[in-house]
Design an enzyme around this catalytic site. Structure first.
Site, PDB file in Angstrom:
ATOM      1  N   LYS A  53       0.842  -1.207   0.000  1.00  0.00           N
ATOM      2  CA  LYS A  53       0.000   0.000   0.000  1.00  0.00           C
ATOM      3  C   LYS A  53       0.876   1.255   0.000  1.00  0.00           C
ATOM      4  O   LYS A  53       0.623   2.204  -0.749  1.00  0.00           O
ATOM      5  CB  LYS A  53      -0.942  -0.006   1.215  1.00  0.00           C
ATOM      6  N   GLN A  97      -4.534  -1.423   9.689  1.00  0.00           N
ATOM      7  CA  GLN A  97      -4.515  -2.741   9.070  1.00  0.00           C
ATOM      8  C   GLN A  97      -5.102  -3.782  10.034  1.00  0.00           C
ATOM      9  O   GLN A  97      -4.746  -3.833  11.212  1.00  0.00           O
ATOM     10  CB  GLN A  97      -3.066  -3.111   8.680  1.00  0.00           C
ATOM     11  N   ASP A 120     -10.919   3.118   4.124  1.00  0.00           N
ATOM     12  CA  ASP A 120     -11.206   1.680   4.033  1.00  0.00           C
ATOM     13  C   ASP A 120     -12.717   1.424   3.966  1.00  0.00           C
ATOM     14  O   ASP A 120     -13.142   0.325   3.620  1.00  0.00           O
ATOM     15  CB  ASP A 120     -10.656   0.959   5.275  1.00  0.00           C
TER      16      ASP A 120
HETATM   17  N1  GUN Z   1      -6.994  -6.708   6.307  1.00  0.00           N
HETATM   18  C1  GUN Z   1      -7.321  -7.448   5.230  1.00  0.00           C
HETATM   19  N2  GUN Z   1      -7.804  -6.650   4.243  1.00  0.00           N
HETATM   20  C2  GUN Z   1      -7.796  -5.395   4.727  1.00  0.00           C
HETATM   21  C3  GUN Z   1      -8.175  -4.139   4.183  1.00  0.00           C
HETATM   22  O1  GUN Z   1      -8.650  -4.012   3.049  1.00  0.00           O
HETATM   23  N3  GUN Z   1      -8.000  -3.065   4.995  1.00  0.00           N
HETATM   24  C4  GUN Z   1      -7.499  -3.182   6.256  1.00  0.00           C
HETATM   25  N4  GUN Z   1      -7.383  -2.086   6.987  1.00  0.00           N
HETATM   26  N5  GUN Z   1      -7.143  -4.334   6.801  1.00  0.00           N
HETATM   27  C5  GUN Z   1      -7.292  -5.427   6.019  1.00  0.00           C
END
Ligand code: GUN
Length: 287
Positions: A53, A97, A120
């Site tokens: 990311k 995350q 998100d």
């Molecule tokens: N863990 C697995 N997929 C995601 C996501 O798209 N965003 C976040 N913040 N955590 C995750």
């Protein structure tokens, strides 16, 4: 029959080009988009996702801020940092995350993020807005899948769609988006009796269960569109999805690979949400 393979990397590259142009325009107006990424603990998969990311932000001209905490950090420390980031005008998006270590209340953490910076789309208010068809930040993975349907001309209105998995991150919002697009949606999960009965009826099948090669050719309707959200690591270190790609691509009409399918679009939608957030701030400053 051999399915056409959706190239997630190619679609993501195209959309990221557009996002980079919007980010550059924002920079020219003194509002360079910024994303704060919070990583807690030492989950190896989370570390890889966060690294990807941050790297994608850099390429798109989005400033990124990575905040790392040990697995035993006190929740109050993270909550205080989130309050700081909410008030920081250079930060347009905040992402924590998941999953979190056991001392955290996940819902409380997600709701500590400002709704306006919840790129998100996990804050309860954004989830509620999505469920009512109001404008909201859409969760990145299901949003990326919807963009794939659009790019590939997949017709959703009146289609039978089956989603395997009922997570807050993928399964539930995917079902909501498909419903809004006019599909007839069935959500299957670990308690579903006779899963194959449902999957064989699906014109659109989305697999988000986290079990390697779980969906096999005999579970798929000929000509169906099969979307594989799974990313599983096999004992030999290779990645594979929730769909048995070799077998299912003989039956399906359209299929996503792993890697190179949904994954690149997930990160792309995160970048897009961050740019949208910065554009809103820039617009509000002008009024
Ligand atoms: N863990 C697995 N997929 C995601 C996501 O798209 N965003 C976040 N913040 N955590 C995750």
């Amino acid at each position: 029959m051999s399915a056409r393979v959706i190239d997630g990397n190619a679609l993501a590259a195209k959309v990221r080009g557009e996002i980079a142009a919007r980010a550059a325009a924002l920079g020219g107006r003194g509002e360079q988009p910024g994303l704060a990424v919070v990583l807690i603990g030492n989950n190896p998969a989370s570390a890889v996702y966060v690294r990807n990311k941050v790297a994608a932000c850099e390429k798109a001209g989005i400033r990124s801020l990575k905040l790392e905490y040990p697995a035993d950090v006190a929740p109050a420390v993270v909550m205080a940092k989130l309050a700081e980031l909410n008030a920081d005008a250079t930060v347009h998006g905040i992402l924590v995350q998941l999953p979190l270590p056991p001392q955290f209340d996940e819902g409380a953490v997600l709701e500590a993020i400002s709704v306006a910076k919840d790129v998100d789309g996990f804050h309860a208010e954004n989830v509620g807005r999505l469920s009512q068809g109001q404008e909201a930040f859409l969760p990145c993975t299901p949003h990326g899948v919807m963009r794939m349907f659009e790019a590939e001309g997949v017709s959703l209105s009146g289609a039978e769609a089956v989603v395997i998995g009922r997570s807050n991150i993928v399964g539930k919002p995917m079902a909501m988006l498909l419903t809004q697009a006019g599909a007839t949606v069935t959500v299957c999960h670990s308690r579903t009796r006779d899963l194959a009965f449902h999957t064989r009826r699906a014109d659109i099948l989305v697999a988000a269960i986290g079990k390697p090669r779980f969906v096999t050719a005999d579970m798929v309707k000929p000509g169906a569109t099969v979307i594989d959200v799974g990313i599983n690591r096999l004992p030999d270190g290779k990645l594979c999805g929730d769909v048995d790609f070799a077998g299912v691509s003989e039956v399906a009409g359209l299929i996503t690979p792993v890697p190179g399918g949904v994954g690149p679009m997930t990160i792309t939608m995160l970048l897009e949400n961050t740019v949208i957030s910065a554009e809103r701030v820039a617009r509000a400053r002008q009024v």
